[in-house]
Design an enzyme around this catalytic site. Structure first.
Site, PDB file in Angstrom:
ATOM      1  N   HIS A  19       1.162 -38.809 -34.729  1.00 47.14           N
ATOM      2  CA  HIS A  19      -0.199 -38.382 -35.058  1.00 47.14           C
ATOM      3  C   HIS A  19      -0.279 -36.875 -34.845  1.00 47.14           C
ATOM      4  O   HIS A  19      -0.572 -36.396 -33.758  1.00 47.14           O
ATOM      5  CB  HIS A  19      -1.207 -39.131 -34.165  1.00 47.14           C
ATOM      6  CG  HIS A  19      -2.645 -38.860 -34.488  1.00 47.14           C
ATOM      7  ND1 HIS A  19      -3.648 -39.760 -34.219  1.00 47.14           N
ATOM      8  CD2 HIS A  19      -3.253 -37.787 -35.065  1.00 47.14           C
ATOM      9  CE1 HIS A  19      -4.818 -39.239 -34.603  1.00 47.14           C
ATOM     10  NE2 HIS A  19      -4.593 -38.037 -35.115  1.00 47.14           N
ATOM     11  N   HIS A  21      -1.303 -33.308 -37.165  1.00 44.70           N
ATOM     12  CA  HIS A  21      -1.756 -32.650 -38.405  1.00 44.70           C
ATOM     13  C   HIS A  21      -1.063 -31.298 -38.490  1.00 44.70           C
ATOM     14  O   HIS A  21      -1.247 -30.466 -37.594  1.00 44.70           O
ATOM     15  CB  HIS A  21      -3.268 -32.460 -38.379  1.00 44.70           C
ATOM     16  CG  HIS A  21      -4.032 -33.741 -38.189  1.00 44.70           C
ATOM     17  ND1 HIS A  21      -4.471 -34.498 -39.245  1.00 44.70           N
ATOM     18  CD2 HIS A  21      -4.392 -34.416 -37.067  1.00 44.70           C
ATOM     19  CE1 HIS A  21      -5.096 -35.577 -38.781  1.00 44.70           C
ATOM     20  NE2 HIS A  21      -5.064 -35.560 -37.463  1.00 44.70           N
ATOM     21  N   HIS A 199      -7.607 -42.820 -39.329  1.00 45.10           N
ATOM     22  CA  HIS A 199      -8.303 -42.514 -38.078  1.00 45.10           C
ATOM     23  C   HIS A 199      -9.471 -43.498 -37.993  1.00 45.10           C
ATOM     24  O   HIS A 199     -10.221 -43.658 -38.964  1.00 45.10           O
ATOM     25  CB  HIS A 199      -8.861 -41.096 -38.112  1.00 45.10           C
ATOM     26  CG  HIS A 199      -7.837 -40.020 -37.933  1.00 45.10           C
ATOM     27  ND1 HIS A 199      -6.691 -39.958 -38.669  1.00 45.10           N
ATOM     28  CD2 HIS A 199      -7.800 -38.956 -37.078  1.00 45.10           C
ATOM     29  CE1 HIS A 199      -5.986 -38.895 -38.275  1.00 45.10           C
ATOM     30  NE2 HIS A 199      -6.630 -38.275 -37.318  1.00 45.10           N
ATOM     31  N   GLU A 202     -12.556 -43.163 -33.086  1.00 46.80           N
ATOM     32  CA  GLU A 202     -12.411 -41.986 -32.220  1.00 46.80           C
ATOM     33  C   GLU A 202     -13.823 -41.621 -31.752  1.00 46.80           C
ATOM     34  O   GLU A 202     -14.171 -41.843 -30.600  1.00 46.80           O
ATOM     35  CB  GLU A 202     -11.764 -40.830 -32.999  1.00 46.80           C
ATOM     36  CG  GLU A 202     -11.629 -39.538 -32.204  1.00 46.80           C
ATOM     37  CD  GLU A 202     -11.218 -38.333 -33.081  1.00 46.80           C
ATOM     38  OE1 GLU A 202     -11.285 -38.444 -34.320  1.00 46.80           O
ATOM     39  OE2 GLU A 202     -10.852 -37.289 -32.501  1.00 46.80           O
ATOM     40  N   ASP A 280      -1.960 -34.569 -31.965  1.00 47.42           N
ATOM     41  CA  ASP A 280      -3.075 -34.400 -32.906  1.00 47.42           C
ATOM     42  C   ASP A 280      -3.088 -32.987 -33.528  1.00 47.42           C
ATOM     43  O   ASP A 280      -2.507 -32.786 -34.583  1.00 47.42           O
ATOM     44  CB  ASP A 280      -4.399 -34.729 -32.207  1.00 47.42           C
ATOM     45  CG  ASP A 280      -5.504 -35.168 -33.162  1.00 47.42           C
ATOM     46  OD1 ASP A 280      -5.225 -35.296 -34.371  1.00 47.42           O
ATOM     47  OD2 ASP A 280      -6.638 -35.399 -32.705  1.00 47.42           O
ATOM     48  N   ASP A 281      -3.765 -32.048 -32.883  1.00 43.51           N
ATOM     49  CA  ASP A 281      -3.836 -30.654 -33.366  1.00 43.51           C
ATOM     50  C   ASP A 281      -3.476 -29.734 -32.202  1.00 43.51           C
ATOM     51  O   ASP A 281      -4.357 -29.089 -31.611  1.00 43.51           O
ATOM     52  CB  ASP A 281      -5.254 -30.344 -33.859  1.00 43.51           C
ATOM     53  CG  ASP A 281      -5.669 -31.252 -35.003  1.00 43.51           C
ATOM     54  OD1 ASP A 281      -5.142 -31.076 -36.111  1.00 43.51           O
ATOM     55  OD2 ASP A 281      -6.498 -32.148 -34.775  1.00 43.51           O
TER      56      ASP A 281
END
Ligand SMILES: [Zn+2]
Length: 342
Positions: A19, A21, A199, A202, A280-281
């Protein structure tokens, strides 16, 4: 195990990331460099000023700054540099395999044609596989705040590159954009052979997780924190071994949890869920994969066996073949027995 020892154990154990990005790996330093190269003026005067702006209160405030960053990416070289920077970092963290999300609509809206960003990302992957020995797959995400027609158009534009993309996902602002909105796009994408993920749960309600499973037929739930509130759902995803890709530092930064001590990861592991930890980021949320695992290990007092389980889950939950899984699980076992004896 001593504190130092478990940190070393976390850092060196072979693992996968599922996961991530690619646009969320854009470090302020690289953003400034690329902006300068493309003669784009950022509204921040310095790297420090940009870093200070990374103080969001929720998903939407984060997304706003994330899209500003994406606007400096224009050429194939920009996408190559962005991807290579992440893969170099990942390889240094003993990530053996990674499944990377990319957001075509963000770049298409910025006037960058599909082949430009795609080839930049893909050429970096080819080079990294050769030089770093890391294995990579790509998952194309639809932005859920945009409409169905735009998602269909993106799907069509991706078809010349279909063999180089393993799956499709769904990201961006969750609240008010239920999975149902993309049911037909996902149906079509699955017909083309893409693996579906999304997603869900969340910031959005647990109903969105049910919808994503039933209507989008997803094979993996990205985040899925809210499934903690639904015992029936939990037993269902445990039974069908549907993995969750959890992102602890992202949850903390976006205030999905107030404190990592409240993070549901341990609860999921105790309930036999194939839970994984991911970044994630990472450029925006204060840590790459190892920093995420270390943070959650400390907050939840995870033991060495939990770390081994997370590493194994990361390969089990991936889209690699059964044979490849066996290979990587063997590497984890070999690492564990070697670590014991040193
Ligand atoms: Zn995400």
């Amino acid at each position: 195990m001593e504190d130092n020892n478990i940190v070393e154990f976390i850092c060196k154990i072979p693992k996968a990331e599922l996961h991530l990005h690619i646009e969320g790996t854009f470090e302020p330093e690289l953003m400034f460099k690329i902006a300068e190269r493309n003669h784009i003026k950022l509204k921040y005067q310095s790297v420090d000023e940009l870093k200070a702006a990374y103080n969001f209160n929720n998903l939407q405030e984060f997304l706003d700054i994330y899209y500003i960053g994406s606007r400096v990416l224009k050429t194939e070289q920009d996408f190559y540099d962005l991807t290579m920077a992440y893969l170099t970092k990942a390889s240094g963290q003993h990530i053996m395999h990674t499944e990377i999300f990319f957001d075509p609509q963000t770049h298409l809206e910025n006037g960058v044609p599909f082949p430009v960003f795609f080839n930049g990302i893909y050429n970096a992957i080819m080079a990294a596989e050769k030089v770093l020995g890391i294995r990579v797959e790509l998952i194309m995400c639809f932005l859920r705040h945009l409409d169905e027609a735009s998602a269909f158009d993106t799907l069509e534009q991706s078809l010349p590159f279909k063999d180089k993309i393993i799956g499709i996902g769904l990201d961006s602002s969750e609240k008010g954009n239920p999975p149902e909105k993309f049911r037909r796009v996902f149906e079509k994408a699955v017909q083309y052979g893409f693996m579906p993920v999304a997603h869900a749960g969340e910031e959005g309600p647990v109903d969105y997780i049910h919808e994503a499973l039933e209507l989008l037929k997803i094979k993996r739930i990205d985040h899925g924190n809210r499934s903690k509130d639904d015992a029936h759902l939990l037993s269902k995803i445990a039974l069908h071994k549907i993995p969750l890709t959890l992102c602890p530092l992202s949850n903390l930064k976006l205030q999905v949890v107030k404190d990592l001590k409240e993070h549901p990861l341990k609860h999921f592991l105790d309930n036999d869920i194939v839970a994984t930890v991911n970044s994630d980021d990472p450029a925006y949320f204060g840590g790459y994969l190892n920093e995420n695992i270390i943070a959650v290990q400390q907050a939840l007092n995870l033991q060495k066996d939990d770390i081994i389980r997370l590493a194994k889950n990361s390969f089990e939950a991936s889209f690699i073949s059964a044979e490849q899984k066996k290979h990587y699980l063997g590497l984890v076992d070999a690492f564990v027995s070697e670590f014991k004896s040193h």
